[in-house]
Write a protein that holds these residues in place. Structure first.
Motif, PDB file in Angstrom:
ATOM      1  N   UNK A  15       0.827  -1.207   0.000  1.00 13.49           N
ATOM      2  CA  UNK A  15       0.000   0.000   0.000  1.00 13.49           C
ATOM      3  C   UNK A  15       0.859   1.253   0.000  1.00 13.49           C
ATOM      4  N   UNK A  16       1.946   1.234   0.750  1.00  8.00           N
ATOM      5  CA  UNK A  16       2.866   2.375   0.752  1.00  8.00           C
ATOM      6  C   UNK A  16       3.427   2.618  -0.646  1.00  8.00           C
ATOM      7  N   UNK A  17       3.822   1.544  -1.317  1.00  8.57           N
ATOM      8  CA  UNK A  17       4.355   1.675  -2.681  1.00  8.57           C
ATOM      9  C   UNK A  17       3.316   2.286  -3.612  1.00  8.57           C
ATOM     10  N   UNK A  18       2.074   1.830  -3.484  1.00  7.02           N
ATOM     11  CA  UNK A  18       0.986   2.346  -4.312  1.00  7.02           C
ATOM     12  C   UNK A  18       0.747   3.829  -4.055  1.00  7.02           C
ATOM     13  N   UNK A  19       0.734   4.216  -2.789  1.00  5.56           N
ATOM     14  CA  UNK A  19       0.485   5.615  -2.442  1.00  5.56           C
ATOM     15  C   UNK A  19       1.653   6.522  -2.823  1.00  5.56           C
ATOM     16  N   UNK A  20       2.885   6.049  -2.646  1.00  3.78           N
ATOM     17  CA  UNK A  20       4.053   6.851  -3.033  1.00  3.78           C
ATOM     18  C   UNK A  20       4.083   7.029  -4.549  1.00  3.78           C
ATOM     19  N   UNK A  21       3.712   5.974  -5.276  1.00  2.00           N
ATOM     20  CA  UNK A  21       3.679   6.047  -6.742  1.00  2.00           C
ATOM     21  C   UNK A  21       2.668   7.084  -7.217  1.00  2.00           C
ATOM     22  N   UNK A  22       1.565   7.227  -6.500  1.00  2.00           N
ATOM     23  CA  UNK A  22       0.506   8.154  -6.914  1.00  2.00           C
ATOM     24  C   UNK A  22       0.500   9.431  -6.064  1.00  2.00           C
ATOM     25  N   UNK A  23       1.555   9.646  -5.301  1.00  2.00           N
ATOM     26  CA  UNK A  23       1.622  10.788  -4.378  1.00  2.00           C
ATOM     27  C   UNK A  23       1.752  12.109  -5.129  1.00  2.00           C
ATOM     28  N   UNK A  24       1.075  13.125  -4.617  1.00  2.00           N
ATOM     29  CA  UNK A  24       1.253  14.480  -5.151  1.00  2.00           C
ATOM     30  C   UNK A  24       2.720  14.860  -5.006  1.00  2.00           C
ATOM     31  N   UNK A  25       3.395  15.247  -6.090  1.00  2.00           N
ATOM     32  CA  UNK A  25       4.844  15.416  -6.046  1.00  2.00           C
ATOM     33  C   UNK A  25       5.334  16.673  -5.330  1.00  2.00           C
ATOM     34  N   UNK A  26       4.493  17.692  -5.228  1.00  2.00           N
ATOM     35  CA  UNK A  26       4.994  18.949  -4.667  1.00  2.00           C
ATOM     36  C   UNK A  26       3.838  19.785  -4.105  1.00  2.00           C
ATOM     37  N   UNK A  27       3.710  20.983  -4.596  1.00  2.00           N
ATOM     38  CA  UNK A  27       2.711  21.910  -4.078  1.00  2.00           C
ATOM     39  C   UNK A  27       1.298  21.417  -4.375  1.00  2.00           C
ATOM     40  N   UNK A  28       0.434  21.472  -3.361  1.00  2.00           N
ATOM     41  CA  UNK A  28      -0.946  21.027  -3.512  1.00  2.00           C
ATOM     42  C   UNK A  28      -1.835  22.221  -3.835  1.00  2.00           C
ATOM     43  N   UNK A  29      -3.138  22.126  -3.534  1.00  2.00           N
ATOM     44  CA  UNK A  29      -4.063  23.234  -3.753  1.00  2.00           C
ATOM     45  C   UNK A  29      -5.100  23.214  -2.637  1.00  2.00           C
TER      46      UNK A  29
END
Length: 406
Positions: A15-29
Motif C-alpha cells: 500500500x505504501x508503494x501504491x500511495x508513493x507512486x501516486x503521491x502528489x509530487x509537490x505543491x498542492x491546492x
C-alpha cells in the motif's frame, strides 16, 4: 500470530508503494497548501498573519500553533519535525508523504482487526485493499491532509481497547486511551468515539461499574488519554495567554462544527443520506456494499457483543458525516468508510465459509477483479462524465481559483 503480522507488513509495504507512486509530487491546492505551509513553518496560518500587537507568542518552539477546530497541533508538530530532520529532502514532498505512510499504516491495521475477527486472510486482505483503493481514502493518502494520521491513531486506539476487552490487561487499556488522546490532538473528531462507545454499551447490553475497580479503570483511562492529549492541552494553555477563555474555548471545542450540523430539515437530511449512499457505492462498488450490509447482519447473528463496537463506530461517524453540511462533506464520510470496510470483511468471510468450493472460487475471482478494476474505473468516470456534459457546475461544485474548469 507471526504469519498475520508478516502479512500485515506486506500489506503495509504494498500500500505504501501504491500511495508513493501516486503521491502528489509537490505543491498542492486548497486546504492542502495551508497544511503544507503550517507543517513546514510550524505555525498555524491564522497566528502567522497576526501582528505583534495582536498576538504575542512565547519564545519557545510551536508558540504559534493553534487549537481551533481547523488547527491540527499534532500534525503540524510531526510535519515540522520531519521536515527539519531531513533538510536535504523536498519539504513539500515530505509533508505529502505523511499522508501516504499513515494511510498505508491504517490499511494494515484494518487488515489486523479484520483477520482477528474473521480468521480469514482472504476476507481481511480484501477489506484492507478495498479501503486502500477507495476513492476518498486513496485521495487523502496521496495529498497533504490530516485524516490518515487521525484514522491511524483512532484505529490503534480501537484495536488496543478491543484487546483489553479480551485480556483485561491495563497496558491495553492505558495504551488505547493514550492513542485516543493523540488522535484528539490531531483532530477533535476523535471525541466522537465517546458516543460510539455509548451506543456499543447499549447494543451489547453492558453496564458501567461504579465500584472501586470501576473507578481504578476510569483513572487509568484518564491518565492515558490526558498523556496523549497533552500536546493539545499545552497549546491551549499557551494560546490562552493571548486570548480570553471565551475566544479560545469556542473554536477549540468545535463551535464551527456545531453550527454546521443540520438535524431538523427532512429534505436536507434526505438529500444528505442519498449523497452518502452514492459516495459509499462509489468507494466500494455494489459488491462491497452488499458485503458490508451482510457484515452488519452477521454482527447481530454472532454471539460476540464486541463485534457491535464496529457497527457503533460506523453509525456514529456516518451520522456525523451525513448531518455535517459543508462543501467538503465527502471528507467527513471517510472515517465511516474505514469501519464499513471491516464490516465488509465480516460479510466476505461469512460467504467464503458457507459457499461450496466452486462458488467460493468464483467469489474469490470476483473480489480480486473488483480490486484491480477500481483504479481504472476512477480514471474512466471523469472522461465519461465530460462526454455526457456532466461537469463541476452541473454538480454544484464551486469555482476554486481563476483557472479553467475541467
Amino acid at each position: 500470530m507471526q504469519n498475520r503480522n508478516l502479512i500485515a507488513a506486506l500489506v503495509f509495504l504494498l500500500t505504501t508503494s501504491f500511495y508513493v507512486l501516486t503521491l502528489s509530487p509537490s505543491l498542492a491546492w486548497g486546504d492542502g497548501v495551508k497544511l503544507q505551509t503550517e507543517a513546514i513553518t510550524g505555525e498555524s496560518f491564522v497566528f502567522s498573519e497576526m501582528t505583534a500587537e495582536e498576538f504575542k507568542p512565547d519564545p519557545f518552539l510551536f508558540s504559534k500553533v493553534g487549537v481551533a477546530a481547523w488547527d491540527h497541533p499534532l500534525y503540524i508538530m510531526l510535519g515540522y519535525t520531519l521536515v527539519r530532520s531531513l533538510p536535504s529532502v523536498d519539504a513539500l514532498w515530505l509533508v505529502n508523504l505523511i499522508s501516504a505512510i499513515f494511510g498505508a499504516a491504517s490499511v494494515a491495521v484494518v487488515f489486523l482487526i479484520s483477520i482477528r475477527i474473521t480468521s480469514s486472510t482472504l476476507a481481511a486482505c480484501f477489506a484492507a485493499f478495498a479501503l486502500a483503493v477507495s476513492h476518498t481514502f486513496w485521495w487523502h493518502s496521496s495529498t497533504p491532509e490530516v485524516y490518515t494520521l487521525f484514522v491511524f491513531l483512532l484505529l490503534v486506539s480501537y484495536a488496543l481497547l478491543d484487546e483489553y476487552g479480551k485480556t483485561g490487561k491495563n497496558s491495553h487499556l492505558v495504551g488505547g486511551a493514550f492513542f485516543l488522546g493523540l488522535s484528539a490532538s490531531n483532530h477533535i473528531l476523535a471525541f466522537l468515539a465517546i458516543p460510539a462507545f455509548v451506543i456499543y454499551f447499549l447494543m451489547a447490553r453492558k453496564t458501567l461499574r461504579f465500584d472501586s475497580s470501576g473507578w481504578k479503570k476510569s483513572l487509568v483511562i484518564a491518565v492515558g488519554f490526558l498523556a496523549g492529549f497533552s500536546p493539545f492541552i499545552i497549546q491551549f494553555i499557551r494560546v490562552s495567554e493571548n486570548f480570553s477563555i471565551h475566544e479560545t474555548v469556542g473554536p477549540a471545542l468545535g463551535s464551527t462544527f456545531l453550527t454546521r450540523l443540520d438535524f431538523f430539515s427532512p429534505v436536507i437530511l434526505g438529500s444528505s443520506l442519498i449523497t452518502y449512499a452514492s459516495f459509499l457505492a462509489f468507494q466500494f462498488g455494489p459488491i462491497g456494499v452488499i458485503l458490508g450490509i451482510l457484515g452488519m447482519r452477521r454482527v447481530f447473528a454472532r454471539a460476540e457483543p464486541s463485534l457491535r463496537k464496529i457497527l457503533a463506530f460506523f453509525i456514529v461517524f456516518m451520522l456525523f458525516g451525513v448531518l455535517y453540511r459543508v462543501t467538503d462533506q465527502f471528507a467527513f464520510f471517510l472515517t465511516s468508510y474505514v469501519f464499513f470496510s471491516i464490516l465488509m470483511a465480516i460479510g466476505a468471510s461469512h460467504l467464503l465459509t458457507t459457499l461450496r468450493t466452486n462458488p467460493r472460487f468464483i467469489l474469490t475471482i470476483i473480489l480480486v477483479l473488483s480490486l484491480l478494476l477500481t483504479p481504472p474505473l476512477y480514471r474512466l468516470v471523469p472522461q465519461l462524465a465530460r462526454q455526457n456534459g456532466i461537469g463541476d457546475t452541473l454538480l454544484g461544485i464551486p469555482q476554486i481559483g481563476t483557472g479553467l474548469r475541467d
